[in-house]
Write an enzyme that holds these catalytic residues in place. Structure first.
Site, short mmCIF file in Angstrom:
data_model
loop_
_atom_site.label_atom_id
_atom_site.label_comp_id
_atom_site.label_asym_id
_atom_site.label_seq_id
_atom_site.Cartn_x
_atom_site.Cartn_y
_atom_site.Cartn_z
N LYS A 1 -26.23 6.76 -2.39
CA LYS A 1 -25.73 7.98 -1.75
C LYS A 1 -24.66 8.59 -2.66
O LYS A 1 -23.70 7.93 -3.03
CB LYS A 1 -25.11 7.69 -0.39
CG LYS A 1 -24.57 8.96 0.30
CD LYS A 1 -23.90 8.65 1.62
CE LYS A 1 -22.48 8.14 1.48
NZ LYS A 1 -21.52 9.23 1.12
N ASP B 1 -25.50 13.62 -0.17
CA ASP B 1 -24.82 13.73 1.12
C ASP B 1 -23.74 14.81 1.06
O ASP B 1 -22.55 14.51 0.94
CB ASP B 1 -24.22 12.36 1.47
CG ASP B 1 -23.43 12.36 2.76
OD1 ASP B 1 -23.74 13.17 3.65
OD2 ASP B 1 -22.49 11.56 2.88
N LYS C 1 -23.79 17.53 3.44
CA LYS C 1 -23.58 17.99 4.82
C LYS C 1 -23.42 19.51 4.90
O LYS C 1 -22.42 20.03 5.42
CB LYS C 1 -22.35 17.31 5.43
CG LYS C 1 -22.40 15.79 5.46
CD LYS C 1 -21.14 15.23 6.11
CE LYS C 1 -21.14 13.71 6.16
NZ LYS C 1 -20.92 13.10 4.84
N ASP D 1 -23.36 26.23 7.27
CA ASP D 1 -22.96 27.61 7.03
C ASP D 1 -23.97 28.51 7.74
O ASP D 1 -24.83 28.01 8.48
CB ASP D 1 -22.91 27.90 5.52
CG ASP D 1 -21.86 28.93 5.15
OD1 ASP D 1 -21.84 30.02 5.79
OD2 ASP D 1 -21.06 28.68 4.23
N THR E 1 -19.32 8.97 12.13
CA THR E 1 -19.03 7.66 12.71
C THR E 1 -17.53 7.41 12.87
O THR E 1 -17.13 6.42 13.48
CB THR E 1 -19.65 6.53 11.86
OG1 THR E 1 -19.29 6.73 10.48
CG2 THR E 1 -21.16 6.54 11.99
N ARG F 1 -17.84 0.54 1.33
CA ARG F 1 -16.82 -0.42 0.91
C ARG F 1 -17.21 -1.88 1.03
O ARG F 1 -16.80 -2.69 0.18
CB ARG F 1 -15.52 -0.11 1.66
CG ARG F 1 -14.79 1.10 1.12
CD ARG F 1 -13.74 1.64 2.07
NE ARG F 1 -14.35 2.37 3.18
CZ ARG F 1 -13.66 3.08 4.07
NH1 ARG F 1 -12.34 3.13 4.00
NH2 ARG F 1 -14.28 3.72 5.04
#
Length: 246
Positions: free
Chosen positions: A34, A61, A63, A66, A121, A213
């Site tokens: 990603k 990614d 997102k 608009d 999330t 992470r």
């Protein structure tokens, strides 16, 4: 479609990303990656092109959110990067999502997978109610956004693993669920709220898990990635084969 583990390469430079990926160079099957806002804004389209040249699958990614015409034009540009998955915000409306798909689709009819972010999330029910003024339960809101994405012709949504089964219930088993918020049972939650571990994500119906992470900050990133694969993928999946890690 087989389940897959996507590594979130949330790095601040191309050099940092390449240094991290060097640890995976001996794997027979390169991980799905990603590329998010931080790395894309730092390194630009060139890093996407280079990672594709090296044989990695890419979930870009960004997102997008608009007016429909702007998103359509932006997606037309992103389609030239030959990525494997891109996303928009479902809250941009059905019309915006339809425009995104139209812009993303090439003249030959091909396009990357297109998915919509439902709720991040890091968003809690309390934040939704008090800050966004959305009083519906979070799982119902996410299921409704998923139905809108399906109506717009998208391939799936980004949601937490905790909502994956409800999305499948509303949209059918073939509608993809891409789920961040993955932590090992013995890991810290960090800034995530709606989380679970890879095995539970599989049980709940996730098709792809996005893991940052717990892999990128691990002492042994390849071992952490392998652990994700073993916990999330079915034993018959190609990913699960231990020989891929030799």
């Amino acid at each position: 479609m087989q389940r897959d583990v996507i590594i979130a390469c949330d790095f601040s430079s191309a050099e940092e990303c390449y240094k991290f990926l060097d640890k995976f160079q001996n794997l027979k099957r390169k991980p799905f990656l990603k590329i998010g806002m931080e790395l894309f804004y730092a390194a630009g389209p060139d890093i996407v092109k280079e990672l594709k040249r090296k044989g990695f699958k890419i979930f870009l990614d960004l997102k997008l959110h608009d007016i429909p015409n702007t998103v359509k034009k932006a997606m037309k540009v992103l389609s030239n990067l030959d990525v494997d998955m891109v996303n928009v915000h479902a809250s941009g409306t059905i019309e915006m999502m339809k425009a995104a798909k139209e812009g993303l689709t090439r003249e030959d009819g091909t396009r990357p997978l297109l998915i919509a972010v439902t709720q991040l999330t890091s968003t809690s029910q309390e934040a939704m109610t008090k800050q966004l003024l959305i009083d519906n339960p979070i799982d119902e809101t996410i299921a409704h956004y998923a139905k809108n994405a399906m109506e717009a012709g998208l391939d799936g949504v980004v949601c937490s693993p905790l909502e994956a089964s409800k999305v499948k219930q509303y949209c059918g088993p073939d509608f993809l669920t891409v789920t961040p918020g993955i932590r090992f049972a013995d890991s810290a939650a960090d800034d995530q709220v709606r989380i679970t571990d890879p095995a539970k994500a599989r049980e709940l119906g996730s098709d792809f898990i996005v893991v940052g992470r717990p892999i990128t900050a691990a002492t042994e990133p390849v071992a952490a990635y392998q652990r994700c694969v073993e916990e999330f993928c079915e034993k018959e999946d190609f990913l699960y084969n231990p020989s891929n890690f030799i």
